[in-house]
Design a protein around this motif. Structure first.
Motif, mmCIF file in Angstrom:
data_model
loop_
_atom_site.group_PDB
_atom_site.id
_atom_site.type_symbol
_atom_site.label_atom_id
_atom_site.label_comp_id
_atom_site.label_asym_id
_atom_site.label_seq_id
_atom_site.Cartn_x
_atom_site.Cartn_y
_atom_site.Cartn_z
ATOM 1 N N THR A 33 0.819 -1.231 0.000
ATOM 2 C CA THR A 33 0.000 0.000 0.000
ATOM 3 C C THR A 33 0.848 1.275 0.000
ATOM 4 O O THR A 33 0.341 2.361 0.248
ATOM 5 C CB THR A 33 -1.011 0.072 1.173
ATOM 6 N N LYS A 58 -4.801 2.520 1.258
ATOM 7 C CA LYS A 58 -5.566 1.787 0.253
ATOM 8 C C LYS A 58 -4.662 0.853 -0.561
ATOM 9 O O LYS A 58 -3.492 1.157 -0.821
ATOM 10 C CB LYS A 58 -6.261 2.757 -0.705
ATOM 11 N N ASP A 59 -5.228 -0.274 -0.966
ATOM 12 C CA ASP A 59 -4.552 -1.178 -1.880
ATOM 13 C C ASP A 59 -4.618 -0.562 -3.274
ATOM 14 O O ASP A 59 -5.677 -0.505 -3.893
ATOM 15 C CB ASP A 59 -5.241 -2.546 -1.874
ATOM 16 N N LYS A 60 -3.500 -0.103 -3.776
ATOM 17 C CA LYS A 60 -3.511 0.622 -5.042
ATOM 18 C C LYS A 60 -3.601 -0.286 -6.258
ATOM 19 O O LYS A 60 -3.687 0.190 -7.392
ATOM 20 C CB LYS A 60 -2.302 1.549 -5.117
ATOM 21 N N ASP A 67 -10.898 5.877 -3.574
ATOM 22 C CA ASP A 67 -9.447 5.859 -3.770
ATOM 23 C C ASP A 67 -8.803 7.232 -3.582
ATOM 24 O O ASP A 67 -7.611 7.316 -3.283
ATOM 25 C CB ASP A 67 -9.109 5.358 -5.180
#
Length: 213
Positions: A33, A58-60, A67
């Motif tokens: 992340t 956030k998990d990009k 987001d």
């Protein structure tokens, strides 16, 4: 006074950042992340501005409706939101303020970490005579550049205070030691072009250092 941002401006910025995020995530440039992306959204006559930035934690590699968020020139959200801006937003604020750029991208890679440590005592990463230096609009034959390195303090405002003294007008990037690079440009396209060029050049510098031993 809060910057007035239209829905169209916001959606365009989010769409641009989503495209860049997906592209860089596919390269593995957001491990754990890490990293953050931002794009300037609006300006006011009094020098204030706003930009869209990735939300913290956030998990990009994933795409969600949460987001990004909008912040002002001080890094404070300008809309009601439960999202938190990236912890490194203050660094983005300084880069926008000092350069007037349109987008700032920050990634952590093995190459930018290794070369930042390799040249930490020098305070900059030397690159000479490589064709891809032209990506920065530097056209001299056998051009030589030095990419600034800043210390990686845990206290982000402490790093932000050093940005003004580190920026070299013709070099659209700074590196944090054993952390990552901030690359910027007039817009998202140019910022990504600069980021890609830096990453190529960092790998080149490291491999050449190995060959010279």
């Amino acid at each position: 006074m809060t910057p007035t941002i239209t829905l169209e401006q916001k959606q365009r910025a989010y769409a641009d950042l989503s495209e860049v995020k997906a592209n860089l995530a596919a390269r593995g440039w957001f491990p754990g992340t890490s990293g953050n992306l931002s794009q300037r959204v609006g300006d006011l006559a009094d020098g204030r501005f706003a930009f869209a930035i990735t939300a913290s934690g956030k998990d990009k590699a994933a795409s969600t409706p949460e987001d990004f968020l909008l912040v002002n020139e001080a890094g404070e959200p300008i809309e009601q939101t439960r999202l938190k801006p990236s912890a490194e937003t203050k660094i983005h604020c300084e880069i926008y303020r000092l350069t007037g750029c349109g987008a700032v991208f920050h990634v952590h890679t093995v190459w930018n970490n290794v070369v930042s440590e390799l040249y930490a005592s020098r305070g900059s990463i030397p690159i000479e005579g490589v064709e891809l230096i032209k990506a920065f609009n530097i056209w001299e034959e056998d051009a030589a550049i030095e990419v600034p390195i800043l210390p990686n303090y845990a206290d982000i405002p402490r790093i932000a205070e050093l940005v003004a003294g580190a920026i070299v007008p013709r070099i659209p990037g700074i590196v944090l030691r054993k952390h990552g690079i901030y690359a910027w440009g007039a817009n998202a396209f140019e910022a990504r072009k600069h980021l890609e060029a830096f990453e190529f050049l960092f790998e080149y510098v490291y491999r050449m250092a190995l060959l010279s031993k």
